[in-house]
Design a protein around this motif. Structure first.
Motif, short mmCIF file in Angstrom:
data_model
loop_
_atom_site.label_atom_id
_atom_site.label_comp_id
_atom_site.label_asym_id
_atom_site.label_seq_id
_atom_site.Cartn_x
_atom_site.Cartn_y
_atom_site.Cartn_z
N PHE A 1 0.85 -1.20 0.00
CA PHE A 1 0.00 0.00 0.00
C PHE A 1 0.89 1.24 0.00
O PHE A 1 0.78 2.13 0.84
N PRO B 1 -2.22 -0.67 5.70
CA PRO B 1 -3.45 -1.06 5.01
C PRO B 1 -4.62 -0.19 5.40
O PRO B 1 -4.71 0.26 6.54
N CYS C 1 -7.78 0.75 6.93
CA CYS C 1 -8.53 0.00 7.95
C CYS C 1 -9.17 0.90 8.99
O CYS C 1 -9.27 0.52 10.15
N ARG D 1 -12.43 -3.99 3.23
CA ARG D 1 -11.07 -3.72 3.69
C ARG D 1 -10.60 -4.70 4.76
O ARG D 1 -9.44 -4.69 5.15
N LEU E 1 -7.87 -6.55 3.25
CA LEU E 1 -6.63 -5.80 3.12
C LEU E 1 -5.88 -5.68 4.44
O LEU E 1 -4.65 -5.70 4.47
N GLU F 1 -3.51 -8.43 5.08
CA GLU F 1 -2.43 -8.71 4.13
C GLU F 1 -1.02 -8.69 4.73
O GLU F 1 -0.22 -9.57 4.42
N SER G 1 -2.98 3.88 1.00
CA SER G 1 -2.48 3.97 2.38
C SER G 1 -3.27 4.93 3.23
O SER G 1 -2.95 5.15 4.37
#
Length: 456
Positions: free
Chosen positions: A20, A84, A86, A136, A139, A142, A439
């Motif tokens: 990201f 990420p 979030c 998300r 993500l 990840e 990001s």
């Protein structure tokens, strides 16, 4: 003088994988520390900026790279970094946030303890999204999935990442605490072996306490493989900014600085310097934007105290407001209220307040959003220096011009990142597919479309 507890260098050749990656804030920081990096970024506009800046980049979906191209990544990568998107995982007074966090903890347990296969995790995430879950969620897992994947990678011969660095807005502290617990318990490797990490206390840091001429808060997780010892958090070098006492800790507040000098300190410690004003850094930059030679005020695009009619005001003697994707909407005026020229922050100015080099080649569309999404490179330098036990270079390096790259060099980077020297290839994200919000560095909630008024 460093801001981190620099010990013996434990990585001979650090090499960062930046998930990201955005337009390059952490990569610029790595460049200043003479550490190579490879970024993975979804957003085409941010990739345009990165290619023009000479940054190695894969224009790709982070999840797709992990699934389909992980073995293509350089095996020498030994530092995993990323932020990420979030923001939905805050548990502060939010029932939805608590439910989302509980789901993440359940999936982390599936990865770590139950050792559920990748395709089964993907299936569970798809089912969660079909039931109205936030996309998300995938993500935010990840970085952990990359760290686990490395242990089973034939290309890496099961070698783990030595260092993991994660950052995001303050609301995700509870999420990083989940990561901290998982990393300390240990990542599952081949043959049932656990690879444990030592993790610094998860903490929210103020960027102006590291010389950034802007008030912004970031929550940081720094982890080192157990054999490398517990990492420190970066030590602050400047005073934090108190909006209720706007001079306290600033260059004009001699009393506050004098008090700091009287505080008991360990041998070798240095008292914090005054926070840096936006006027000072704009005027100190070698490529100073025209029109800011006289005093000015910035009127925030956001309301103060929840009232949209009450706009916050900062003077050039104070740090900037948080630079968000709507930075170009902030009005710039003389102290008497008349418009300054230009009457909005330009993209180079906004980049300088983020501590990017003055000539950083912002490219593509929606440059305001790119600038606002980025990690301030100066702050990133402090975090990476602490994580990797490296000395900090002089921050003035960020006020120097960024090196220029010719068309041939950019074509080479684009060919590596997109599969073609002049456009996108089959591994790039599909056109017109919504971005998962790279990001996402804004510390305020976004509403409506991104600001399109990018002053050139």
């Amino acid at each position: 003088m460093t801001s981190s507890d620099v010990g013996a260098r434990f990585l001979e050749n650090p090499y960062i994988l930046d998930l990201f990656a955005g337009p390059g804030g952490l990569d610029v920081a790595a460049h200043m520390l003479d550490v190579p990096s490879l970024g993975i970024e979804w957003d085409k506009d941010a990739c345009e900026t990165r290619y023009k800046a000479g940054l190695r980049t894969w224009h790709a979906d982070v999840s797709a790279v992990r699934r389909d191209r992980f073995e293509e990544l350089p095996k020498e990568l030994n530092v995993l970094a990323g932020g990420p998107p979030c923001q939905t995982y805050s548990v502060a007074g939010s029932g939805a946030g608590r439910k989302a966090l509980a789901k993440v903890e359940e999936l982390v347990d599936a990865l770590m303890v139950q050792r559920v296969a990748e395709d089964e995790i993907d299936k569970r995430l798809e089912e969660l999204q079909e039931k109205g879950g936030d996309p998300r969620t995938a993500l935010v897992l990840e970085p952990l999935r990359y760290a686990i994947k490395a242990l089973g990678s034939p290309n890496r011969e099961g070698r783990p990442f030595d260092v993991i660095v994660l950052e995001q807005v303050p609301q995700v502290k509870a999420l990083w605490d989940v990561y901290k617990k998982a990393l300390e318990v240990g990542l599952p490797g081949p043959g049932g072996r656990l690879f444990r990490y030592k993790v610094a206390k998860v903490k929210t840091l103020h960027t102006e306490a590291y010389g950034v001429p802007q008030t912004r808060r970031r929550t940081i997780l720094i982890a080192r493989l157990d054999e490398h010892g517990t990492p420190p958090l970066p030590g602050p070098t400047h005073h934090t900014y108190n909006p209720h006492r706007p001079k306290q800790g600033g260059p004009e507040d001699e009393e506050a600085v004098a008090q700091a000098l009287q505080l008991p300190m360990e041998e070798g410690d240095k008292s914090p310097e005054p926070w840096v004003s936006m006027g000072k850094v704009l005027r100190a930059t070698k490529q100073r934007p025209e029109g800011r030679k006289s005093s000015f005020e910035i009127v925030s695009n956001y309301g103060s105290g929840g009232d949209p009619k009450k706009r916050g005001i900062r003077t050039d003697r104070q740090p900037s407001f948080t630079v968000t994707g709507k930075v170009s909407r902030n009005a710039v005026r003389h102290p008497d209220g008349t418009p300054h020229h230009p009457d909005r922050l330009t993209i180079p100015e906004a980049g300088i307040l983020q501590t990017f080099p003055p000539n950083y080649p912002w490219s593509g569309n929606d440059k305001s959003q790119q600038v606002g999404n980025a990690v301030p490179p100066l702050f990133g330098m402090h975090v990476l220096a602490a994580a990797l036990a490296l000395p900090l270079p002089p921050e003035e390096k960020l006020r120097e011009n960024w090196p220029e790259f010719d068309d041939e060099e950019r074509a080479t980077l684009r060919k590596e990142g997109c599969g073609a020297p002049d456009g996108c290839g089959p591994d790039c994200p599909p056109k017109n597919q919504p971005s998962p919000s790279s990001s996402s560095d804004s510390s305020r909630p976004r509403t409506g479309a991104s600001a399109k008024r990018s002053v050139k």
